[in-house]
Write a protein that holds these residues in place. Structure first.
Motif, mmCIF file in Angstrom:
data_model
loop_
_atom_site.group_PDB
_atom_site.id
_atom_site.type_symbol
_atom_site.label_atom_id
_atom_site.label_comp_id
_atom_site.label_asym_id
_atom_site.label_seq_id
_atom_site.Cartn_x
_atom_site.Cartn_y
_atom_site.Cartn_z
ATOM 1 N N ALA A 4 -26.815 -62.874 57.654
ATOM 2 C CA ALA A 4 -27.976 -62.398 56.797
ATOM 3 C C ALA A 4 -28.793 -63.766 56.174
ATOM 4 N N GLY A 5 -28.066 -64.978 56.386
ATOM 5 C CA GLY A 5 -28.682 -66.268 56.056
ATOM 6 C C GLY A 5 -29.778 -66.447 57.033
ATOM 7 N N THR A 6 -29.453 -66.497 58.299
ATOM 8 C CA THR A 6 -30.400 -66.562 59.593
ATOM 9 C C THR A 6 -31.570 -65.599 59.175
ATOM 10 N N ALA A 7 -31.525 -64.408 58.926
ATOM 11 C CA ALA A 7 -32.603 -63.419 58.752
ATOM 12 C C ALA A 7 -33.402 -63.859 57.680
ATOM 13 N N PHE A 10 -36.955 -58.079 53.682
ATOM 14 C CA PHE A 10 -36.022 -57.004 53.587
ATOM 15 C C PHE A 10 -35.729 -56.138 54.926
ATOM 16 N N ASP A 11 -36.992 -55.927 55.710
ATOM 17 C CA ASP A 11 -36.849 -55.439 57.137
ATOM 18 C C ASP A 11 -35.943 -56.366 58.137
ATOM 19 N N GLY A 12 -36.461 -57.486 57.977
ATOM 20 C CA GLY A 12 -35.597 -58.563 58.873
ATOM 21 C C GLY A 12 -34.080 -58.709 58.552
ATOM 22 N N SER A 62 -27.850 -54.562 60.732
ATOM 23 C CA SER A 62 -27.720 -52.903 61.112
ATOM 24 C C SER A 62 -26.210 -52.493 61.512
ATOM 25 N N THR A 63 -25.458 -53.661 61.859
ATOM 26 C CA THR A 63 -24.286 -53.155 62.533
ATOM 27 C C THR A 63 -22.991 -53.386 61.366
ATOM 28 N N HIS A 64 -23.406 -54.215 60.221
ATOM 29 C CA HIS A 64 -22.560 -54.406 59.297
ATOM 30 C C HIS A 64 -22.632 -53.612 58.070
ATOM 31 N N PRO A 65 -21.599 -53.557 57.246
ATOM 32 C CA PRO A 65 -21.488 -52.852 55.844
ATOM 33 C C PRO A 65 -22.185 -53.878 54.953
ATOM 34 N N HIS A 66 -23.169 -53.377 54.546
ATOM 35 C CA HIS A 66 -23.898 -54.305 53.383
ATOM 36 C C HIS A 66 -24.577 -53.466 52.398
#
Length: 191
Positions: free
Chosen positions: A48-51, A92-94, A100-104
């Protein structure tokens, strides 16, 4: 946290007149910005931080900044992410793609909240008229961020400089918060 980075991201709204302008304290409305609320588990935090473009802070009351990005710790699995207003869709999209594969949970709260910048020699004094937190630099150093109550309104306070604070509140509470700060400043002016 670099004061320069925070001041580059959170700037006064050029179209607004100052809410308060005294020699010892001023209150300026901050320019609109992208605000996202992110909740995720430990496994997704690095991605998340990277994105986002700034790592997620993991220590209570802390933040992490990079050019035009700020991640503010709100809880063990919750962050407020700040970016320029025009970056909303890309940020947001990034993050959504990377996680996409993690619950969040990622929610755009840009229209829910707004911020004011309280600065000057008496900024901490003014905030203490409605918040019972020790804002001394030793206890609440530059970079510290917390959620609290200002009188009866929930706010987020982020110290971005030795005498500068960003106060964020829901739009529906901001007139109340700013109004009480301006009213309290009249006591300061009379003193």
């Amino acid at each position: 946290m670099s004061e320069l980075l925070a001041n580059d991201l959170i700037t006064p709204d050029a179209g607004e007149t100052p809410l308060l302008s005294l020699p010892s304290v001023s209150i300026l409305k901050a320019a609109p910005m992208t605000r996202l609320s992110l909740r995720c588990r430990e496994a997704a935090q690095k991605e998340a931080g990277t994105a986002f473009g700034a790592s997620l802070p993991l220590s209570p009351l802390s933040n992490s900044t990079s050019a035009k990005r700020a991640a503010l710790w709100m809880g063990p699995d919750e962050w407020t992410l700040l970016a320029p207003e025009e970056d909303l869709r890309a940020v947001f999209d990034g993050i959504e793609e990377k996680l996409s594969t993690h619950p969040h949970a990622l929610v755009d709260i840009s229209d829910r909240s707004e911020a004011i910048i309280v600065s000057g020699d008496k900024a901490a004094w003014l905030l203490n008229t409605g918040v019972f937190i020790d804002f001394s630099l030793e206890v609440f150093p530059v970079g510290t961020v917390t959620r609290t109550l200002f009188h009866k309104s929930p706010v987020m306070i982020w110290r971005t400089g030795a005498d500068t604070f960003v106060v964020e509140a829901w739009v529906s509470f901001m007139d109340y918060v700013a109004g009480l700060l301006v009213q309290s400043a009249k006591e300061l002016e009379a003193a």
